[in-house]
Design a protein around this motif. Structure first.
Motif, PDB file in Angstrom:
ATOM      1  N   ALA A  60      21.946 -53.354  24.231  1.00  0.00           N
ATOM      2  CA  ALA A  60      21.197 -52.099  24.084  1.00  0.00           C
ATOM      3  C   ALA A  60      20.263 -52.181  22.878  1.00  0.00           C
ATOM      4  O   ALA A  60      19.110 -51.737  22.932  1.00  0.00           O
ATOM      5  CB  ALA A  60      22.154 -50.918  23.950  1.00  0.00           C
ATOM      6  N   ASN A  61      20.766 -52.776  21.761  1.00  0.00           N
ATOM      7  CA  ASN A  61      19.928 -52.936  20.569  1.00  0.00           C
ATOM      8  C   ASN A  61      18.743 -53.846  20.868  1.00  0.00           C
ATOM      9  O   ASN A  61      17.617 -53.578  20.451  1.00  0.00           O
ATOM     10  CB  ASN A  61      20.742 -53.488  19.402  1.00  0.00           C
ATOM     11  CG  ASN A  61      21.658 -52.437  18.795  1.00  0.00           C
ATOM     12  OD1 ASN A  61      21.442 -51.241  18.979  1.00  0.00           O
ATOM     13  ND2 ASN A  61      22.684 -52.886  18.106  1.00  0.00           N
ATOM     14  N   GLN A  64      16.430 -51.971  23.043  1.00  0.00           N
ATOM     15  CA  GLN A  64      15.722 -50.974  22.233  1.00  0.00           C
ATOM     16  C   GLN A  64      14.622 -51.640  21.406  1.00  0.00           C
ATOM     17  O   GLN A  64      13.521 -51.117  21.276  1.00  0.00           O
ATOM     18  CB  GLN A  64      16.697 -50.226  21.332  1.00  0.00           C
ATOM     19  CG  GLN A  64      16.020 -49.139  20.511  1.00  0.00           C
ATOM     20  CD  GLN A  64      16.993 -48.411  19.603  1.00  0.00           C
ATOM     21  OE1 GLN A  64      18.153 -48.798  19.457  1.00  0.00           O
ATOM     22  NE2 GLN A  64      16.517 -47.354  18.977  1.00  0.00           N
ATOM     23  N   LYS A  65      14.921 -52.826  20.871  1.00  0.00           N
ATOM     24  CA  LYS A  65      13.923 -53.560  20.090  1.00  0.00           C
ATOM     25  C   LYS A  65      12.742 -53.936  20.978  1.00  0.00           C
ATOM     26  O   LYS A  65      11.582 -53.761  20.601  1.00  0.00           O
ATOM     27  CB  LYS A  65      14.557 -54.801  19.470  1.00  0.00           C
ATOM     28  CG  LYS A  65      13.612 -55.597  18.587  1.00  0.00           C
ATOM     29  CD  LYS A  65      14.313 -56.795  17.980  1.00  0.00           C
ATOM     30  CE  LYS A  65      13.338 -57.615  17.148  1.00  0.00           C
ATOM     31  NZ  LYS A  65      13.950 -58.800  16.599  1.00  0.00           N
ATOM     32  N   ALA A  68      10.848 -50.859  21.745  1.00  0.00           N
ATOM     33  CA  ALA A  68      10.059 -50.438  20.575  1.00  0.00           C
ATOM     34  C   ALA A  68       8.806 -51.300  20.438  1.00  0.00           C
ATOM     35  O   ALA A  68       7.719 -50.792  20.156  1.00  0.00           O
ATOM     36  CB  ALA A  68      10.907 -50.514  19.305  1.00  0.00           C
TER      37      ALA A  68
END
Length: 190
Positions: A60-61, A64-65, A68
């Motif tokens: 998920a990180n 998300q990165k 972004a």
């Protein structure tokens, strides 16, 4: 003996109670071992779930990165497109102004054309009158000494002009001196 029997009976009874207590403890121990194994299995499952959740969180990180970065790239592209749209709007406005100026210039040119055409008609009319006047009074001009002499000189000038045009390297100065134009002779005479 009875006392011994009684003690044996009591010992036997105590032994049975011990046996029962021991069996109860064995059952409790087995139950505790089963509960312990279940807890170990639950702990392994929890560890596995925790590991999966950690991986999901890492994924998920990372997502998300990436999201972004994609959002930032989209914002950069959006700003570029907004600047391009602004530039195009300015260009369109400029072209509209040029078109308006061209339309105004065309209108002015058409008005000027009408004026020039009217003036041209006036000049043509005056020229026609001047030609008629010249033809009517030709015999009174200084250049006209006699009819055949005048046209001979006009013909010579046409030949000299044709020589200048067709043979630009040919020097016609000597011929021009020998055969001056009709107006030049009239000017020399006066």
């Amino acid at each position: 003996m009875q006392e011994q029997k009684r003690r044996i009976a009591e010992a036997s009874k105590a032994d049975k109670e011990h046996q029962q207590a021991l069996e109860g403890l064995k059952a409790a121990l087995e139950s505790a071992e089963i509960a312990y194994r279940q807890m170990e299995a639950d702990l392994r499952e929890s560890d596995s779930n925790l590991l999966n959740m950690t991986k999901q969180l890492d994924n998920a990180n990372a997502a998300q990165k990436v999201a972004a970065e994609a959002l930032e790239a989209a914002n950069v592209e959006k700003r570029r497109l907004q600047e391009e749209a602004k530039s195009r709007d300015e260009e369109i406005s400029s072209l509209r102004r040029e078109l308006a100026n061209a339309a105004e210039g065309k209108r002015v040119a058409e008005e000027g054309k009408e004026e020039v055409e009217a003036r041209l008609k006036e000049v043509e009319a005056k020229l026609a009158n001047a030609e008629e006047d010249f033809v009517a009074n030709f015999h009174n001009t200084e250049a006209y000494s006699n009819f055949s002499d005048y046209f001979a000189r006009v013909g010579q000038q046409e030949v000299l002009t044709a020589l200048r045009t067709d043979h630009p390297d040919f020097d016609v100065k000597n011929l021009e001196t020998r055969f001056p134009p009709p107006d030049a002779e009239g000017e020399e005479d006066s």
